[in-house]
Design an enzyme around this catalytic site. Sequence first.
Site, short mmCIF file in Angstrom:
data_model
loop_
_atom_site.label_atom_id
_atom_site.label_comp_id
_atom_site.label_asym_id
_atom_site.label_seq_id
_atom_site.Cartn_x
_atom_site.Cartn_y
_atom_site.Cartn_z
CG ASP A 146 -20.39 10.47 21.37
OD1 ASP A 146 -19.58 11.23 21.94
OD2 ASP A 146 -20.17 9.94 20.27
CE LYS A 191 -20.78 6.25 19.34
NZ LYS A 191 -20.54 6.27 17.93
O1 C5P Z 1 -20.61 16.92 20.29
P1 C5P Z 1 -19.32 16.66 19.57
O2 C5P Z 1 -18.22 17.59 20.03
O3 C5P Z 1 -18.89 15.25 19.60
O4 C5P Z 1 -19.61 17.00 18.05
C1 C5P Z 1 -18.60 17.23 17.11
C2 C5P Z 1 -19.20 17.96 15.93
O5 C5P Z 1 -20.12 17.10 15.23
C3 C5P Z 1 -20.03 19.17 16.32
O6 C5P Z 1 -19.23 20.33 16.41
C4 C5P Z 1 -21.03 19.26 15.19
O7 C5P Z 1 -20.44 19.91 14.08
C5 C5P Z 1 -21.26 17.81 14.80
N1 C5P Z 1 -22.46 17.27 15.44
C6 C5P Z 1 -23.71 17.66 14.94
N2 C5P Z 1 -24.85 17.16 15.53
C7 C5P Z 1 -24.77 16.29 16.55
C8 C5P Z 1 -23.52 15.88 17.06
C9 C5P Z 1 -22.38 16.39 16.46
O8 C5P Z 1 -23.80 18.43 14.00
N3 C5P Z 1 -25.89 15.81 17.08
#
Ligand code: C5P
Length: 289
Positions: free
Chosen positions: A136, A10
Site C-alpha cells: 500500500d 488511510k
Molecule cells: O506488502 P506488505 O509488506 O505490506 O504485506 C505484508 C504481508 O501481508 C505480506 O508479506 C503478505 O503475507 C500479506 N499480504 C498478502 N496480500 C496482499 C498484501 C499483503 O498476502 N495483497
Amino acid sequence: MPVCEKAYAKINLVLAVTARRTDGYHELQTIYQNLTLHDTLQLTSLAEDKIILTCDDPSLPVGPDNLVWRAAERLKRFFRISRGVHIKLQKRIPVAAGLAGGSSDAAAVLRGLVRLWHLPQDWEELIQLAAELGSDVPYCLFGGTALGTGRGEKITTLAPCPHFYVVLANPGFKVKTAEIYHSLTEADLEPGYDLTPMLRALACGDRNGIVANLSNTLEAAAFRLSPAIRTLKDKLAQKAPSLMCGSGPTVFALFTAQEEAEEAALSLRREGTAVWLTETISQPTAGGE
Ligand code: C5P
C-alpha cells in the site's frame, strides 16, 4: 532548508480478497481513503553519507527494521546519492493498527527526499520503488480516494469520497498483517466480488450507498484470531456503520453529523477504549508544508 511532509492514515472502504497468489500475496480489489490523522516527518540533508532516524515514539526501531529507514536507503541507492539525511518522525497514527502508518511514512520519505535533493519526479520509478517497500506504499504516495488492484499496489485515482467524520477505536493490541492474510480460508475468499455498487455510490457522492457497501474480507480471519475485534466493532456499529481498518485491529465508524461522532467517541473513551475522532480528507497536499 529542511523539508516537511505529512503522512496521512488511510482506511479501506472496501477490501475484497479475491484469490491467493503463488508469490505469497493475495489478489485484492480495494478502495483506499485518506484521513486527516497524520504523522509528520522533517527531512534535513547531511553532508555525511548516513541515514539518521529519530522518532518521538521510543518503541519504534530507528534502523533498517523501520520502513522509513529502508525507504530512504532504497531511494538513495536508486539515485546514487552520496549525501545523507536526518529524518525526524513525529508519530500520531497508531502502529500496526491497519491504518498504513508505516507505509504512509515511507511514502512521505520518498516524496520528501525527491523535494529535498531536487531529484527528477519520475513517478513511474517512484511507484516501482514504493511497491517494493509494501503493497500500500504506492497508494500512500498520492493518497485521496483510490482503487487498488493486484496486491493493492496498482492504483487508479477516484473522485473524492464525500466528507465523513470518522471514529477510530483500537482494542489495544497489535496484529501482524501476514498472519491475518495467511489464516484466510478458501471459503473466506470472495472471487466474484463486485465493486460496482461502491464505485457508483462514490461517483454519485451517495453517502447512504457508501455506508451500505462497506466490506472487508479480512474481518472473518481477524475475528477468528481475536474475537475482541468483533466485540469492539459490534459496539461501534451501534453508533454508526462500521468496518475493520485494513488487516485490523482498529475499527472505524462513519458519521455525517459531527455531534454524533463526538458523542460516540466520548462514550467509548469513557469505557477506556483508545479512540480517535478524525475526518476523511479529499485531496491531501502533495508536499505537506
Ligand atoms: O506488502 P506488505 O509488506 O505490506 O504485506 C505484508 C504481508 O501481508 C505480506 O508479506 C503478505 O503475507 C500479506 N499480504 C498478502 N496480500 C496482499 C498484501 C499483503 O498476502 N495483497
